[in-house]
Write an enzyme that holds these catalytic residues in place. Structure first.
Site, PDB file in Angstrom:
ATOM      1  N   ALA A  91       5.712   4.225  -4.920  1.00 56.69           N
ATOM      2  CA  ALA A  91       5.124   4.062  -6.265  1.00 56.69           C
ATOM      3  C   ALA A  91       3.777   3.359  -6.229  1.00 56.69           C
ATOM      4  O   ALA A  91       3.043   3.372  -7.214  1.00 56.69           O
ATOM      5  CB  ALA A  91       6.085   3.275  -7.154  1.00 56.69           C
ATOM      6  N   GLY A  92       3.440   2.770  -5.060  1.00 50.46           N
ATOM      7  CA  GLY A  92       2.157   2.052  -4.983  1.00 50.46           C
ATOM      8  C   GLY A  92       1.014   2.958  -4.562  1.00 50.46           C
ATOM      9  O   GLY A  92       1.186   4.164  -4.392  1.00 50.46           O
ATOM     10  N   LEU A 124       0.527   9.730  -7.946  1.00 53.36           N
ATOM     11  CA  LEU A 124       1.661  10.550  -8.370  1.00 53.36           C
ATOM     12  C   LEU A 124       2.618   9.708  -9.228  1.00 53.36           C
ATOM     13  O   LEU A 124       2.808   8.514  -8.990  1.00 53.36           O
ATOM     14  CB  LEU A 124       2.371  11.112  -7.150  1.00 53.36           C
ATOM     15  CG  LEU A 124       1.528  12.149  -6.391  1.00 53.36           C
ATOM     16  CD1 LEU A 124       2.126  12.451  -5.035  1.00 53.36           C
ATOM     17  CD2 LEU A 124       1.396  13.418  -7.216  1.00 53.36           C
ATOM     18  N   ARG A 179       0.080  11.051 -19.494  1.00 54.67           N
ATOM     19  CA  ARG A 179       0.218  11.037 -18.034  1.00 54.67           C
ATOM     20  C   ARG A 179       1.663  11.369 -17.665  1.00 54.67           C
ATOM     21  O   ARG A 179       1.913  12.106 -16.694  1.00 54.67           O
ATOM     22  CB  ARG A 179      -0.147   9.626 -17.510  1.00 54.67           C
ATOM     23  CG  ARG A 179      -0.199   9.519 -16.017  1.00 54.67           C
ATOM     24  CD  ARG A 179      -1.598   9.592 -15.470  1.00 54.67           C
ATOM     25  NE  ARG A 179      -1.562   9.554 -14.001  1.00 54.67           N
ATOM     26  CZ  ARG A 179      -2.652   9.600 -13.253  1.00 54.67           C
ATOM     27  NH1 ARG A 179      -3.835   9.687 -13.797  1.00 54.67           N
ATOM     28  NH2 ARG A 179      -2.549   9.570 -11.935  1.00 54.67           N
ATOM     29  N   ASP A 189      -1.053   3.996  -1.663  1.00 54.01           N
ATOM     30  CA  ASP A 189      -1.143   3.976  -0.189  1.00 54.01           C
ATOM     31  C   ASP A 189      -0.296   2.861   0.421  1.00 54.01           C
ATOM     32  O   ASP A 189      -0.677   2.261   1.430  1.00 54.01           O
ATOM     33  CB  ASP A 189      -2.610   3.835   0.241  1.00 54.01           C
ATOM     34  CG  ASP A 189      -3.467   4.980  -0.292  1.00 54.01           C
ATOM     35  OD1 ASP A 189      -4.612   4.725  -0.712  1.00 54.01           O
ATOM     36  OD2 ASP A 189      -2.968   6.125  -0.312  1.00 54.01           O
ATOM     37  N   ASN A 197       1.647  11.556   2.715  1.00 48.76           N
ATOM     38  CA  ASN A 197       0.215  11.479   2.397  1.00 48.76           C
ATOM     39  C   ASN A 197      -0.575  11.163   3.653  1.00 48.76           C
ATOM     40  O   ASN A 197      -0.072  10.504   4.569  1.00 48.76           O
ATOM     41  CB  ASN A 197      -0.034  10.376   1.355  1.00 48.76           C
ATOM     42  CG  ASN A 197      -1.492  10.315   0.918  1.00 48.76           C
ATOM     43  OD1 ASN A 197      -2.094  11.322   0.566  1.00 48.76           O
ATOM     44  ND2 ASN A 197      -2.069   9.119   0.966  1.00 48.76           N
ATOM     45  N   THR A 198      -1.807  11.631   3.703  1.00 48.94           N
ATOM     46  CA  THR A 198      -2.707  11.257   4.784  1.00 48.94           C
ATOM     47  C   THR A 198      -3.845  10.451   4.184  1.00 48.94           C
ATOM     48  O   THR A 198      -4.344  10.762   3.103  1.00 48.94           O
ATOM     49  CB  THR A 198      -3.260  12.485   5.541  1.00 48.94           C
ATOM     50  OG1 THR A 198      -4.160  12.035   6.550  1.00 48.94           O
ATOM     51  CG2 THR A 198      -3.944  13.484   4.630  1.00 48.94           C
ATOM     52  N   HIS A 199      -4.189   9.339   4.841  1.00 49.49           N
ATOM     53  CA  HIS A 199      -5.181   8.403   4.308  1.00 49.49           C
ATOM     54  C   HIS A 199      -6.194   8.086   5.416  1.00 49.49           C
ATOM     55  O   HIS A 199      -5.781   7.770   6.549  1.00 49.49           O
ATOM     56  CB  HIS A 199      -4.485   7.118   3.835  1.00 49.49           C
ATOM     57  CG  HIS A 199      -5.403   6.128   3.219  1.00 49.49           C
ATOM     58  ND1 HIS A 199      -5.907   6.271   1.945  1.00 49.49           N
ATOM     59  CD2 HIS A 199      -5.921   4.968   3.704  1.00 49.49           C
ATOM     60  CE1 HIS A 199      -6.716   5.248   1.675  1.00 49.49           C
ATOM     61  NE2 HIS A 199      -6.738   4.444   2.722  1.00 49.49           N
TER      62      HIS A 199
HETATM   63  C1  GRF Z   1      -9.089  13.207   3.669  1.00 51.41           C
HETATM   64  O1  GRF Z   1      -9.754  12.325   4.574  1.00 51.41           O
HETATM   65  C2  GRF Z   1      -7.997  12.466   2.946  1.00 51.41           C
HETATM   66  O2  GRF Z   1      -7.330  11.511   3.751  1.00 51.41           O
HETATM   67  C3  GRF Z   1      -8.798  11.753   1.883  1.00 51.41           C
HETATM   68  O3  GRF Z   1      -9.757  12.692   1.450  1.00 51.41           O
HETATM   69  C4  GRF Z   1      -9.996  13.590   2.524  1.00 51.41           C
HETATM   70  C5  GRF Z   1      -9.637  14.967   2.013  1.00 51.41           C
HETATM   71  O4  GRF Z   1     -10.238  15.872   2.858  1.00 51.41           O
HETATM   72  N1  GRF Z   1      -7.948  11.328   0.792  1.00 51.41           N
HETATM   73  P1  GRF Z   1      -9.844  17.452   2.726  1.00 51.41           P
HETATM   74  O5  GRF Z   1      -9.811  17.770   1.233  1.00 51.41           O
HETATM   75  O6  GRF Z   1      -8.494  17.617   3.362  1.00 51.41           O
HETATM   76  O7  GRF Z   1     -10.951  18.134   3.464  1.00 51.41           O
END
Ligand code: GRF
Length: 197
Positions: free
Chosen positions: A139-140, A92, A64, A142, A104-106
């Site tokens: 490092a965590g 990561l 890894r 989300d 990042n988007t969650h």
């Molecule tokens: C998004 O909702 C992201 O937050 C989550 O998985 C989805 C990815 O969607 N981790 P895409 O690949 O951008 O369509």
């Protein structure tokens, strides 16, 4: 600003960034798209947009840590000002985190429902309001400083797919707006506060 976007799936968030970046006024360009696997729509979207792509599979490396080093180096090769993780489904490693600033988007309102099954977990919990979060990656899992959030109502008829699709329509707009502001105006991080300039 130069963006490298990391994907693992359909890439609808990536597509929103590609579409926004086609307008010079956005102030950012997607200079490369990286993935942890081949054969995903996210890579096809990049290719259709004429954006260079790269794949670094964990299984192609003897550890890894070696994957982490290789990924950090591939990303560095594109000289990004900002890395955007948009549905990238690997944690990561320390080298990538050390060498790059990652957003990042969650698909949940962190700190609620971190991890890979946020939408399913929110539904199972029975929340009435969920949403999405744009945050800096630390490092965590989300756990990084929150930059922006948007709320999304949960409907009684929702299942995981319908709720995730509704979240994604909000999420891609939040990501485009937040990344654009960070790219154009810059930002400062003080502890857990991210201040857009
Ligand atoms: C998004 O909702 C992201 O937050 C989550 O998985 C989805 C990815 O969607 N981790 P895409 O690949 O951008 O369509």
């Amino acid at each position: 600003a130069r963006l490298v976007v990391l994907v693992s799936g359909s890439g609808t968030n990536l597509q929103a960034l590609l579409d926004a970046a086609s307008d010079q006024a956005y102030g950012a360009a997607v200079v490369a798209v990286g993935a942890d696997r081949t054969g995903i729509e996210g890579l096809a979207r990049a290719e259709r947009a004429g954006v260079p792509t790269f794949v670094e599979r964990v299984t192609d490396h003897e550890s890894r840590a070696a994957w982490d080093e290789a990924l950090a180096s591939r990303i560095a090769g594109f000289r990004p000002d900002l890395v955007v993780s948009a549905g990238f489904m690997k944690i990561l490693g320390p080298r990538v985190l050390k060498d790059h600033t990652i957003v990042n988007t969650h698909p949940a309102l962190l700190p609620s429902f971190p991890g890979a099954h946020a939408v399913r977990d929110a539904l199972a919990y029975g929340v009435k309001i969920t949403g999405c979060t744009v945050h800096l990656v630390d490092a965590g899992v989300d756990t990084g400083p929150v930059i922006a959030q948007s709320a999304v109502e949960v409907l009684p008829s929702d299942d995981e797919d319908s709720l995730h699709e509704r979240i994604k329509t909000v999420e891609r707009d939040l990501l485009v707006e937040t990344v654009g502001r960070m790219a154009r105006e810059g930002f400062t991080v003080t502890g857990r506060e991210v201040r857009l300039a």
